[in-house]
Write a protein that holds these residues in place. Structure first.
Motif, PDB file in Angstrom:
ATOM      1  N   VAL A 247      -9.293 -58.945 -17.181  1.00  0.00           N
ATOM      2  CA  VAL A 247      -9.012 -60.272 -16.633  1.00  0.00           C
ATOM      3  C   VAL A 247      -8.085 -60.087 -15.437  1.00  0.00           C
ATOM      4  CG1 VAL A 247      -7.926 -62.521 -17.071  1.00  0.00           C
ATOM      5  CG2 VAL A 247      -9.248 -61.415 -18.882  1.00  0.00           C
ATOM      6  N   VAL A 248      -8.413 -60.708 -14.321  1.00  0.00           N
ATOM      7  CA  VAL A 248      -7.523 -60.670 -13.162  1.00  0.00           C
ATOM      8  C   VAL A 248      -7.057 -62.087 -12.849  1.00  0.00           C
ATOM      9  CG1 VAL A 248      -7.249 -60.022 -10.735  1.00  0.00           C
ATOM     10  CG2 VAL A 248      -8.761 -58.681 -12.211  1.00  0.00           C
ATOM     11  N   MET A 249      -5.748 -62.277 -12.896  1.00  0.00           N
ATOM     12  CA  MET A 249      -5.163 -63.557 -12.520  1.00  0.00           C
ATOM     13  C   MET A 249      -4.662 -63.385 -11.094  1.00  0.00           C
ATOM     14  SD  MET A 249      -5.309 -65.263 -15.384  1.00  0.00           S
ATOM     15  CE  MET A 249      -4.207 -66.637 -15.091  1.00  0.00           C
ATOM     16  N   SER A 250      -5.022 -64.325 -10.215  1.00  0.00           N
ATOM     17  CA  SER A 250      -4.517 -64.138  -8.864  1.00  0.00           C
ATOM     18  C   SER A 250      -3.891 -65.411  -8.330  1.00  0.00           C
ATOM     19  CB  SER A 250      -5.604 -63.579  -7.958  1.00  0.00           C
ATOM     20  OG  SER A 250      -6.299 -64.597  -7.335  1.00  0.00           O
ATOM     21  N   ALA A 251      -2.923 -65.209  -7.456  1.00  0.00           N
ATOM     22  CA  ALA A 251      -2.189 -66.325  -6.858  1.00  0.00           C
ATOM     23  C   ALA A 251      -2.199 -66.107  -5.348  1.00  0.00           C
ATOM     24  CB  ALA A 251      -0.761 -66.357  -7.374  1.00  0.00           C
ATOM     25  N   ARG A 252      -2.527 -67.175  -4.627  1.00  0.00           N
ATOM     26  CA  ARG A 252      -2.597 -67.071  -3.171  1.00  0.00           C
ATOM     27  C   ARG A 252      -1.600 -68.010  -2.510  1.00  0.00           C
ATOM     28  NH1 ARG A 252      -7.259 -64.288  -2.128  1.00  0.00           N
ATOM     29  NH2 ARG A 252      -8.402 -63.994  -4.065  1.00  0.00           N
ATOM     30  N   GLY A 253      -1.145 -67.595  -1.338  1.00  0.00           N
ATOM     31  CA  GLY A 253      -0.196 -68.422  -0.606  1.00  0.00           C
ATOM     32  C   GLY A 253      -0.901 -69.507   0.193  1.00  0.00           C
ATOM     33  N   GLY A 254      -0.162 -70.128   1.070  1.00  0.00           N
ATOM     34  CA  GLY A 254      -0.737 -71.151   1.927  1.00  0.00           C
ATOM     35  C   GLY A 254      -0.468 -72.541   1.401  1.00  0.00           C
ATOM     36  N   PRO A 255      -0.615 -73.526   2.292  1.00  0.00           N
ATOM     37  CA  PRO A 255      -0.268 -74.903   1.940  1.00  0.00           C
ATOM     38  C   PRO A 255      -1.093 -75.461   0.773  1.00  0.00           C
ATOM     39  CG  PRO A 255      -0.982 -74.727   4.244  1.00  0.00           C
ATOM     40  CD  PRO A 255      -1.072 -73.369   3.673  1.00  0.00           C
ATOM     41  N   SER A 256      -2.361 -75.031   0.634  1.00  0.00           N
ATOM     42  CA  SER A 256      -3.174 -75.657  -0.411  1.00  0.00           C
ATOM     43  C   SER A 256      -3.112 -74.885  -1.727  1.00  0.00           C
ATOM     44  CB  SER A 256      -4.618 -75.807   0.061  1.00  0.00           C
ATOM     45  OG  SER A 256      -5.180 -74.539   0.287  1.00  0.00           O
ATOM     46  N   GLN A 257      -2.762 -73.601  -1.678  1.00  0.00           N
ATOM     47  CA  GLN A 257      -2.868 -72.811  -2.915  1.00  0.00           C
ATOM     48  C   GLN A 257      -1.543 -72.540  -3.607  1.00  0.00           C
ATOM     49  OE1 GLN A 257      -6.705 -70.124  -2.074  1.00  0.00           O
ATOM     50  NE2 GLN A 257      -5.259 -70.264  -0.384  1.00  0.00           N
ATOM     51  N   LYS A 258      -0.475 -72.552  -2.857  1.00  0.00           N
ATOM     52  CA  LYS A 258       0.888 -72.562  -3.410  1.00  0.00           C
ATOM     53  C   LYS A 258       1.161 -71.526  -4.483  1.00  0.00           C
ATOM     54  CE  LYS A 258       1.154 -77.487  -2.428  1.00  0.00           C
ATOM     55  NZ  LYS A 258       0.754 -78.766  -2.939  1.00  0.00           N
ATOM     56  N   TYR A 259       0.531 -70.405  -4.425  1.00  0.00           N
ATOM     57  CA  TYR A 259       0.744 -69.328  -5.396  1.00  0.00           C
ATOM     58  C   TYR A 259       0.491 -69.753  -6.848  1.00  0.00           C
ATOM     59  CZ  TYR A 259       2.596 -66.296  -1.751  1.00  0.00           C
ATOM     60  OH  TYR A 259       2.736 -65.520  -0.626  1.00  0.00           O
ATOM     61  N   ASN A 260      -0.403 -70.735  -7.027  1.00  0.00           N
ATOM     62  CA  ASN A 260      -0.765 -71.076  -8.403  1.00  0.00           C
ATOM     63  C   ASN A 260      -1.727 -70.014  -8.932  1.00  0.00           C
ATOM     64  OD1 ASN A 260       0.651 -73.487  -8.734  1.00  0.00           O
ATOM     65  ND2 ASN A 260      -0.891 -74.611  -7.561  1.00  0.00           N
ATOM     66  N   PHE A 261      -1.476 -69.582 -10.160  1.00  0.00           N
ATOM     67  CA  PHE A 261      -2.348 -68.561 -10.733  1.00  0.00           C
ATOM     68  C   PHE A 261      -3.673 -69.157 -11.179  1.00  0.00           C
ATOM     69  CE2 PHE A 261       1.304 -65.722 -11.128  1.00  0.00           C
ATOM     70  CZ  PHE A 261       0.688 -64.524 -10.801  1.00  0.00           C
ATOM     71  N   GLU A 262      -4.747 -68.443 -10.904  1.00  0.00           N
ATOM     72  CA  GLU A 262      -6.029 -68.820 -11.486  1.00  0.00           C
ATOM     73  C   GLU A 262      -6.756 -67.555 -11.949  1.00  0.00           C
ATOM     74  OE1 GLU A 262      -9.394 -69.545  -8.584  1.00  0.00           O
ATOM     75  OE2 GLU A 262      -7.707 -70.337  -7.430  1.00  0.00           O
ATOM     76  N   THR A 263      -7.689 -67.754 -12.878  1.00  0.00           N
ATOM     77  CA  THR A 263      -8.452 -66.602 -13.361  1.00  0.00           C
ATOM     78  C   THR A 263      -9.514 -66.288 -12.332  1.00  0.00           C
ATOM     79  OG1 THR A 263      -8.093 -67.407 -15.582  1.00  0.00           O
ATOM     80  CG2 THR A 263      -9.733 -65.679 -15.314  1.00  0.00           C
ATOM     81  N   GLU A 264      -9.253 -65.259 -11.573  1.00  0.00           N
ATOM     82  CA  GLU A 264     -10.161 -64.941 -10.470  1.00  0.00           C
ATOM     83  C   GLU A 264     -11.385 -64.167 -10.987  1.00  0.00           C
ATOM     84  OE1 GLU A 264      -8.566 -65.012  -6.977  1.00  0.00           O
ATOM     85  OE2 GLU A 264     -10.580 -64.932  -6.154  1.00  0.00           O
ATOM     86  N   TRP A 265     -11.133 -63.226 -11.886  1.00  0.00           N
ATOM     87  CA  TRP A 265     -12.225 -62.447 -12.472  1.00  0.00           C
ATOM     88  C   TRP A 265     -11.958 -62.261 -13.963  1.00  0.00           C
ATOM     89  CZ3 TRP A 265      -9.969 -60.680  -7.787  1.00  0.00           C
ATOM     90  CH2 TRP A 265     -10.766 -60.888  -6.661  1.00  0.00           C
ATOM     91  N   ALA A 266     -13.004 -62.269 -14.759  1.00  0.00           N
ATOM     92  CA  ALA A 266     -12.861 -62.027 -16.198  1.00  0.00           C
ATOM     93  C   ALA A 266     -14.197 -61.525 -16.715  1.00  0.00           C
ATOM     94  CB  ALA A 266     -12.474 -63.315 -16.916  1.00  0.00           C
ATOM     95  N   TYR A 267     -14.206 -60.317 -17.248  1.00  0.00           N
ATOM     96  CA  TYR A 267     -15.490 -59.789 -17.720  1.00  0.00           C
ATOM     97  C   TYR A 267     -15.319 -58.773 -18.835  1.00  0.00           C
ATOM     98  CZ  TYR A 267     -14.198 -56.099 -14.410  1.00  0.00           C
ATOM     99  OH  TYR A 267     -13.530 -55.123 -13.731  1.00  0.00           O
TER     100      TYR A 267
END
Lengths: 145, 374
Positions: free
Chosen positions: B80-100
């Protein structure tokens, strides 16, 4: 009798020194589980094993490689002499494979003695250690001077 | 009824108990970037990535990912990869980017099932892992052409080294929910066509399904050559089953201190996708030379018209000078200056190249990045 005994024990000391000394001075020993029947493990083949490219022994059995931390003396010697890549080059290499799910670096254990113990108890195991941690529970396949 | 409940409970216990005893391997990566763009015409770049006249320290290109992997059995593992991105819309919120889950048929062949990374470009399945490649930013002429990051489905992977040559073959099938920025080149026409009011920083959702693709590479002696292609159906802007395909070739050399990265891609889409994903061909060549902990590099890149000529295809060329410095065994500092020449003959009034507005001058974009592994 006493003299004879002294002489006898001295000869034991000498002979055991003779046996141990080349290994103790040898620097890094590449070791396997006693059940591994691999002959002629070259440096090139070892490098391929530690890069995850060779996954099986010649008889098809799965290789279980184990690593030491970057700051250990044996790690430094092994990677310089066998894999011939810097720690940052290894990190670049494994990060591409690990984060794409296409390969994992060898399991890392904390110390030479843990490696000996793990290799002795794990089928198909291969590792490297500082020669002074060597004991009879594992098989030596290569000595790196 | 009672029995069923017990069965479910036992089932759950059986499912989860091995996990609670298994070793979970946790590792991760992060890239933090600051980007500056200077031009007299006050135009921002690449959908608001580098607003003009300020140093953008909250870049959407900054990201961090944490990967959890565990062996469920000798034949099966899960990631499982949880990723957080910067920028005005993504605000470093974690989401499950990949899971297999990954099932190993043997040491060479495995099947991944779940949400897997898409191997669309040469570095796309590790695009977020900045530490793995030389650049501060991947060449956006090429990497802007496909916003799809993952495939929900199946991914069959074959990897084998024979006589020091490593072969990789990967076949995938699946679907996906994705988001994309609107091309500034088609913004006005798109809003007119769909009575919408998108801006250059709007993101739109689209679905891919029946995606079938492959990725193949051959690596030896510090060199690697790859080939990839996929075909997909796209549902976007209220339309369904639109056709899209994407192919690319690439190579890397990292040998005797010489570093070469080169890639060429072609995007080919059918009717209905012209405004959002017009046909495009793009490529780059990076040459670098390692000097101890330093890796200076130069990149030439371009994007232009594809098989079907479209007025919406962004057209630009760029030259980038960059330097990577190894801060540590697992950290790199990078700085690069990218000089972009947007196509001034672009017939649409909205944009030049990948800029968010019409622009007639060359622009330099400076990026400073720190990439780490942990």
């Amino acid at each position: 009798m006493k003299k004879l005994f002294k002489l006898f024990s001295l000869s034991i000391v000498i002979s055991s020194l003779y046996l141990v000394a080349p290994i103790a001075n040898a620097g890094v020993a590449v070791i396997t589980h006693p059940g591994v029947k691999e002959i002629g493990l070259s440096k090139d083949k070892l490098a391929q094993i530690y890069l995850g490219k060779i996954k099986n022994y010649s008889n098809g059995r799965t290789i279980n490689a184990v690593d030491l931390p970057n700051d250990s003396d044996a790690h430094k010697k092994f990677y310089k002499s066998v894999v011939q890549k810097s720690d940052s080059a290894m990190n670049r290499y494994w990060s591409k494979l690990k984060f794409t799910g296409k390969g994992n670096p060898p399991k890392e254990l904390g110390s030479d003695s843990e490696v000996v113990k793990w290799v002795a108890n794990t089928e198909g195991a291969i590792g490297y250690i500082d020669g002074k941690y060597l004991n009879k529970s594992v098989k030596v396949v290569l000595i790196l001077p | 009824m009672k029995i069923r409940v017990i069965n479910i409970i036992t089932g759950v216990l059986v499912l989860f108990s091995p996990l609670s005893y298994a070793e979970i391997d946790i590792s991760g990566y992060a890239s933090f970037k600051a980007i500056a763009n200077s031009n007299d015409q006050k135009v921002s770049y690449y959908n608001g990535l580098a607003p003009e006249g300020e140093i953008n320290t909250d870049s959407r290109e900054s990201n961090l990912g944490i990967q959890f992997s565990t062996d469920i059995s000798p034949k099966m593992d899960m990631t499982v990869v949880m990723s957080a991105r910067g920028g005005p819309s993504q605000k470093y919120n974690f989401e499950t980017e990949w899971a297999y889950a990954n099932y190993k048929f043997n040491d060479d062949l495995s099947l991944r099932i779940g949400k897997v990374k898409g191997p669309f470009y040469m570095v796309s399945d590790y695009k977020d892992v900045g530490y793995a490649y030389p650049w501060a930013s991947v060449p956006d002429e090429v990497y802007s052409t496909n916003p799809i990051r993952s495939v929900n489905g199946l991914d069959l992977v074959y990897q084998k080294t024979i006589n020091n040559v490593t072969y990789l073959g990967e076949l995938y099938y699946g679907s996906g929910n994705n988001t994309s920025f609107i091309l500034p080149t088609s913004l006005t026409d798109l809003n007119a066509a769909f009575s919408s009011s998108y801006t250059t920083t709007s993101q739109v959702s689209f679905k891919t399904h029946d995606m079938l693709g492959f990725n193949a590479s051959v690596s030896f002696d510090g060199m690697s050559f790859r080939l990839g292609y996929f075909d997909t159906k796209v549902d976007a802007f209220g339309q369904t089953d639109l056709e899209g395909s994407f192919g690319g070739i690439g190579m890397t050399i990292d040998k005797n201190n010489f570093v070469v990265y080169a890639e060429y891609i072609a995007r080919d889409t059918g009717p209905g996708l012209e405004m959002a994903f017009p046909d495009a061909n793009a490529g780059y060549l990076t040459l670098g030379y390692r000097m101890g902990d330093f890796l200076p590099y130069v990149t030439a890149a371009s994007i232009g018209e594809g098989a079907d000529k479209s007025i919406y295809t962004p057209k630009q060329t760029s030259t980038t000078l960059g330097l990577r410095y190894e801060l540590d065994d697992a950290a790199a500092l990078k700085i690069e200056a990218k000089n972009i020449k947007p196509d001034t003959y672009n017939p649409t009034p909205d944009a030049g190249g990948l800029f968010d507005g019409n622009i007639t001058e060359n622009v330099t974009i400076v990026t400073v990045a720190i990439d780490v592994l942990f």
